[in-house]
Write an enzyme that holds these catalytic residues in place. Structure first.
Site, mmCIF file in Angstrom:
data_model
loop_
_atom_site.group_PDB
_atom_site.id
_atom_site.type_symbol
_atom_site.label_atom_id
_atom_site.label_comp_id
_atom_site.label_asym_id
_atom_site.label_seq_id
_atom_site.Cartn_x
_atom_site.Cartn_y
_atom_site.Cartn_z
ATOM 1 N N ASP A 193 44.224 -2.030 -73.499
ATOM 2 C CA ASP A 193 44.988 -2.651 -72.406
ATOM 3 C C ASP A 193 44.205 -3.818 -71.811
ATOM 4 O O ASP A 193 43.840 -3.795 -70.641
ATOM 5 C CB ASP A 193 45.336 -1.608 -71.327
ATOM 6 C CG ASP A 193 44.108 -0.976 -70.684
ATOM 7 O OD1 ASP A 193 43.030 -0.941 -71.339
ATOM 8 O OD2 ASP A 193 44.199 -0.515 -69.531
ATOM 9 N N ASP A 207 36.829 -5.459 -70.065
ATOM 10 C CA ASP A 207 35.950 -4.714 -70.962
ATOM 11 C C ASP A 207 36.615 -4.441 -72.304
ATOM 12 O O ASP A 207 35.937 -4.300 -73.317
ATOM 13 C CB ASP A 207 35.422 -3.434 -70.306
ATOM 14 C CG ASP A 207 36.505 -2.554 -69.733
ATOM 15 O OD1 ASP A 207 37.608 -3.049 -69.458
ATOM 16 O OD2 ASP A 207 36.248 -1.349 -69.524
ATOM 17 N N ASP A 208 37.952 -4.398 -72.346
ATOM 18 C CA ASP A 208 38.648 -4.336 -73.627
ATOM 19 C C ASP A 208 38.327 -5.582 -74.451
ATOM 20 O O ASP A 208 38.123 -5.494 -75.668
ATOM 21 C CB ASP A 208 40.164 -4.278 -73.432
ATOM 22 C CG ASP A 208 40.618 -3.152 -72.546
ATOM 23 O OD1 ASP A 208 41.195 -2.174 -73.048
ATOM 24 O OD2 ASP A 208 40.404 -3.239 -71.322
ATOM 25 N N ASN A 223 36.242 6.725 -60.791
ATOM 26 C CA ASN A 223 36.030 5.348 -60.337
ATOM 27 C C ASN A 223 37.247 4.800 -59.600
ATOM 28 O O ASN A 223 37.121 4.105 -58.604
ATOM 29 C CB ASN A 223 35.617 4.427 -61.488
ATOM 30 C CG ASN A 223 36.655 4.303 -62.581
ATOM 31 O OD1 ASN A 223 37.666 5.004 -62.607
ATOM 32 N ND2 ASN A 223 36.403 3.399 -63.526
ATOM 33 N N GLU A 264 38.750 8.958 -63.429
ATOM 34 C CA GLU A 264 38.547 7.660 -64.069
ATOM 35 C C GLU A 264 39.907 7.010 -64.293
ATOM 36 O O GLU A 264 40.912 7.693 -64.500
ATOM 37 C CB GLU A 264 37.799 7.896 -65.391
ATOM 38 C CG GLU A 264 37.470 6.638 -66.173
ATOM 39 C CD GLU A 264 38.598 6.225 -67.088
ATOM 40 O OE1 GLU A 264 38.744 5.017 -67.326
ATOM 41 O OE2 GLU A 264 39.352 7.107 -67.551
ATOM 42 N N ASN A 304 41.627 5.315 -66.685
ATOM 43 C CA ASN A 304 42.497 5.550 -67.839
ATOM 44 C C ASN A 304 43.170 6.918 -67.774
ATOM 45 O O ASN A 304 44.303 7.081 -68.228
ATOM 46 C CB ASN A 304 41.710 5.423 -69.147
ATOM 47 C CG ASN A 304 41.340 3.994 -69.475
ATOM 48 O OD1 ASN A 304 41.956 3.055 -68.995
ATOM 49 N ND2 ASN A 304 40.312 3.829 -70.293
ATOM 50 N N HIS A 357 32.505 -0.815 -69.989
ATOM 51 C CA HIS A 357 32.858 0.543 -70.398
ATOM 52 C C HIS A 357 33.403 0.630 -71.825
ATOM 53 O O HIS A 357 32.936 1.431 -72.632
ATOM 54 C CB HIS A 357 33.900 1.104 -69.429
ATOM 55 C CG HIS A 357 33.512 1.037 -68.001
ATOM 56 N ND1 HIS A 357 32.672 1.954 -67.420
ATOM 57 C CD2 HIS A 357 33.846 0.152 -67.017
ATOM 58 C CE1 HIS A 357 32.508 1.664 -66.139
ATOM 59 N NE2 HIS A 357 33.204 0.569 -65.874
ATOM 60 N N ASP A 358 34.426 -0.156 -72.126
ATOM 61 C CA ASP A 358 35.173 0.045 -73.369
ATOM 62 C C ASP A 358 34.350 -0.236 -74.618
ATOM 63 O O ASP A 358 34.608 0.336 -75.685
ATOM 64 C CB ASP A 358 36.427 -0.826 -73.378
ATOM 65 C CG ASP A 358 37.461 -0.357 -72.369
ATOM 66 O OD1 ASP A 358 37.313 0.767 -71.848
ATOM 67 O OD2 ASP A 358 38.417 -1.112 -72.088
#
Length: 307
Positions: free
Chosen positions: A9, A13-14, A157, A163, A165, A233-234
């Site tokens: 998405d 970070d993606d 977060n 989190e 997602n 993150h991702d």
């Protein structure tokens, strides 16, 4: 070559995760599917298309999927990723559009055509993955592995317990964790250690065209200092596929809270189970130095190609 299908998405970070995949010659990205998450589906798909061309990923199919959660109201993260989803990054308008069809069909058909060969990497809400499991339960057997960025066994977060997602579609997450496979969960417990420091940023700055993506993306989340900065993150999920030894993972049973007033989306993690009774391998620590050597090495290779 490890074949991966990335459900995402984009999302800052993606974007950095896709850049890691694009710069890793040992990965064969067989498809990118999009889901509404950090921003609306129209934007995540547009961003994925722009990233495919900017990162010179060739004719990798980009297939849009679910616009929103299975049952819940829409949750977005524009305050983190900006109104477009890519923060301060502006990429050229892509020349090619998305593939026909729906992400769920693409996931099912692609895994069916190559059973045991393709790792699913999911770095957004798990709506597409849940619908694929519901449509064709055999995807659990056909996927080589499922690796996700999401959840946490210590904290949230988007709120204190969850989190993002997981919170964005807790019912989908519950379906995925209960589907009968072992979910490789890279949660906040490790991803918050994968931070962009000033030393990391200094290695990104000379990377030519690629730096136009990496540097503003890395800085949009927050202030970068010598001691720490924003977490990407991702990219941890892609890094796990490339080198699982960077992470310590522990068998656990993970249940997703769908009814809690204050804890909806929480990944309730029980480590007091045997491996055969677990439904997840949960990352508990990360080799931060090794992670950045892997990531920056891939970025440097990609930059050499992009100019």
């Amino acid at each position: 070559m490890k074949k991966v299908l990335i459900d995402c998405d984009p999302g800052i970070d993606d974007a950095l995760a896709l850049a890691l995949a694009a710069g890793s010659p040992s990965l064969d990205v067989v498809g990118i599917t999009t889901v509404g998450g950090n921003v609306d589906l129209s934007l995540t798909t547009a961003n994925a298309l722009a990233l495919r061309e900017f990162l010179e990923m060739g004719n990798v199919p980009v297939t849009p999927g679910s616009a929103g959660a299975l049952l819940r109201e829409t949750v977005r993260a524009t305050r983190v990723h900006g109104t477009t989803g890519l923060g301060g990054v502006v990429l050229p308008t892509p020349q090619l559009g998305p593939s026909d069809g729906h992400a769920v069909d693409f996931i099912v058909d692609t895994l069916k055509a190559a059973p045991g060969e393709i790792t699913l990497v999911a770095v957004g809400p798990l709506t597409n993955i849940a619908l694929a499991v519901r449509r064709e339960p055999r995807v659990v057997e056909w996927a080589r592995e499922l690796v996700i960025m999401g959840g946490s066994f210590t904290r949230g977060n988007h709120n204190p317990a969850a989190e993002f997602n997981m919170l964005a579609d807790p019912e989908a997450a519950a379906i995925v964790f209960g589907a009968g496979w072992t979910v490789r969960m890279l949660g906040l417990d490790v991803t918050l250690s994968a931070t962009v420091t000033s030393d990391v940023l200094d290695r990104m700055r000379p990377l030519g065209k690629l730096a136009e993506l990496l540097v503003p993306a890395a800085q949009f989340y927050g202030v970068v200092t010598a001691d720490g900065g924003p977490a990407i993150h991702d990219a941890c999920a892609v890094a796990y596929v490339l080198d699982p030894s960077l992470f310590t993972c522990v068998p656990a049973t993970v249940n997703v809270e769908t009814a809690g007033l204050y804890t909806r989306g929480m990944t309730v993690t029980d480590f007091k189970v045997s491996e055969q009774d677990s439904n997840a391998l949960v990352a508990t620590s990360i080799d931060v130095k090794g992670f950045w050597e892997l990531v920056l090495g891939a970025y440097e290779r990609l930059a050499g190609r992009l100019g």
